[in-house]
Every structure is written in structure tokens, then in C-alpha cells.
Design a protein around this motif. Structure first.
Motif, PDB file in Angstrom:
ATOM      1  N   ALA A 153       2.398   4.856   6.898  1.00 48.78           N
ATOM      2  CA  ALA A 153       2.496   3.807   5.873  1.00 48.78           C
ATOM      3  C   ALA A 153       2.472   2.428   6.507  1.00 48.78           C
ATOM      4  CB  ALA A 153       3.776   3.999   5.058  1.00 48.78           C
ATOM      5  N   GLU A 156      -1.151   1.687   7.323  1.00 47.31           N
ATOM      6  CA  GLU A 156      -1.928   1.408   6.118  1.00 47.31           C
ATOM      7  C   GLU A 156      -1.304   0.300   5.290  1.00 47.31           C
ATOM      8  OE1 GLU A 156      -2.221   5.104   4.062  1.00 47.31           O
ATOM      9  OE2 GLU A 156      -3.459   6.055   5.619  1.00 47.31           O
ATOM     10  N   VAL A 158       1.442   0.215   3.434  1.00 45.28           N
ATOM     11  CA  VAL A 158       1.753   0.720   2.086  1.00 45.28           C
ATOM     12  C   VAL A 158       3.214   0.421   1.788  1.00 45.28           C
ATOM     13  CG1 VAL A 158       1.891   2.759   0.607  1.00 45.28           C
ATOM     14  CG2 VAL A 158       0.029   2.529   2.269  1.00 45.28           C
ATOM     15  N   SER A 185       2.388   6.687  -3.260  1.00 44.62           N
ATOM     16  CA  SER A 185       1.992   7.145  -1.947  1.00 44.62           C
ATOM     17  C   SER A 185       2.769   8.417  -1.641  1.00 44.62           C
ATOM     18  CB  SER A 185       2.267   6.075  -0.879  1.00 44.62           C
ATOM     19  OG  SER A 185       2.068   6.609   0.428  1.00 44.62           O
TER      20      SER A 185
END
Length: 226
Positions: A153, A156, A158, A185
Motif C-alpha cells: 500500500a 501504491e 493507497v 483496497s
């Protein structure tokens, strides 16, 4: 024996034989005459008794006699009840007159039975001690879960908030977790449940008697980049 005696004896024998022969012939003839007479009499009787009835009309048939009427069952006579006995009342007893009327007797006192003793009231039930599971040091373990940011995460970048519901055992540890509101997610959702099972601590739930038991708890975990 002289010749004259012989001739005389021979003549007697012949005479006896002749008489016997005549008797036999006469008897046979008599039997034949009787048999012929009997036959003639029978034939004459048959002629006399034989009647030609072919031309005579048959006698009219007699009408069938009606069946005799059936006897109707007769009902038994009704039972005769004996007359009721006549009771003759005996002569009434002589009436006594009392010049002084006694006072009426006082009414009998009726004492009611004592009321039954009511059973003692049961003791009041103790207050229920039941309660749900409560978090212990929630700020600390919630920060640990949020700071344990999944590396994927982070790469990315996120972010998101995960709603979770956990099952808390009698020892105060999380024994099960499920996502009630996804962050969008799957990486953050899985990380939130893993963090709750690893770091979260609770005061276990109690039943009515105050015994520790299984409970549940719901919260939200926020993952945010600095």
C-alpha cells in the motif's frame, strides 16, 4: 299159480295203470282248461276297464287357494302396576301449650379459620453483572495497527478506512475478525484484521453471574500516509 290166476292178476295191474293214466290226463286237461279260463277272464276285464279318454276335454284347473292369512302378532298386555299403598297417617301428637315463651337462644358464634400464613418472599435476585467486551488501551494498539502500514500500500500510495467486527474470547484476545466496511483496497482490509488479531486487547465480556465469556466488538482502522 294157475293160468286163470295169472290172467286175473295181469288184468288188475292194467286196470290200475289205466286209472293212473286217466287221472294224469284228466289233471292236465283240467289245468289247461283253468288256464284258458283265467286268460279269457283277464282279457274280458281289460276290455271292460280300458277306456279311451283322448277325446274327453281336460278337467278345468282348480284356482289356487289363497294362502291362509298370517297371524298378526299380538302385543302382550301392558303391565298392570299395583295400586300405590295407602299410607294412613297416625293421629297427630297432642299439642302442648306453654304459657311462658322462652327467650330466643343467642346466635352461635362462627369463628373463621385463621388465614394461611403467606410463604416468605423469595430473596431479591442479585443485579445482573452482564456486560460486553471493552477495549483496553485502545489508543495504543490502534496506533500500532495504523503505523504497521502494508508495504504494497505504501508503494501504491493507497489510503483508506477499514470497518471491522471482532470476536473477543474470555481471555480478552481477538479470536475472529471480519470486514464490515471495506476501504476499497483488499491489502488494507487484510492488514486491518491481521493487526486486530495481533495487537488488540480487551476486557472480556461477563455474563449475568459475572463470569467471563465470549463477546464482540466493532471499530474502524484508518490508514493514512504522512
Amino acid at each position: 299159480m294157475s293160468y286163470a290166476e295169472q290172467q286175473q292178476g295181469l288184468t288188475g295191474t292194467k286196470l290200475v295203470a289205466l286209472i293212473i293214466a286217466l287221472a294224469i290226463v284228466g289233471g292236465t286237461g283240467l289245468v289247461m282248461v283253468i288256464g284258458l279260463a283265467v286268460s279269457a277272464v283277464k282279457e274280458q276285464i281289460e276290455r271292460v276297464t280300458t277306456v279311451d279318454i283322448e277325446d274327453e276335454p281336460p278337467p278345468p284347473e282348480e284356482p289356487d287357494e289363497p294362502p291362509p292369512p298370517q297371524e298378526q302378532p299380538t302385543a302382550p298386555p301392558p303391565p298392570v302396576a299395583p295400586p300405590p299403598p295407602i299410607s294412613i297417617a297416625p293421629a297427630p301428637p297432642p299439642i302442648r301449650t306453654q304459657p311462658t315463651i322462652p327467650p330466643p337462644s343467642p346466635p352461635a358464634l362462627t369463628i373463621p379459620p385463621p388465614a394461611p400464613v403467606a410463604p416468605p418472599a423469595p430473596p431479591p435476585a442479585p443485579p445482573s453483572q452482564a456486560r460486553g467486551a471493552t477495549p483496553r488501551n485502545q489508543g495504543r494498539w490502534a496506533a500500532q495497527i495504523s503505523n504497521n502500514y502494508p508495504s504494497r500500500a505504501l508503494r501504491e500510495e493507497v489510503e483508506g478506512t477499514v470497518g471491522v467486527s471482532v470476536t473477543v474470547g474470555a481471555n480478552g484476545r481477538v479470536s475472529g475478525c471480519r470486514v464490515t466496511a471495506s476501504s476499497g483496497s483488499s491489502v488494507l482490509d487484510d492488514a486491518a484484521c491481521r493487526g486486530m488479531e495481533r495487537y488488540a486487547r480487551f476486557n472480556p465480556a461477563l455474563d449475568a453471574a459475572g463470569n467471563e465469556t465470549t463477546g464482540s466488538f466493532a471499530t474502524r482502522i484508518t490508514y493514512q500516509l504522512n
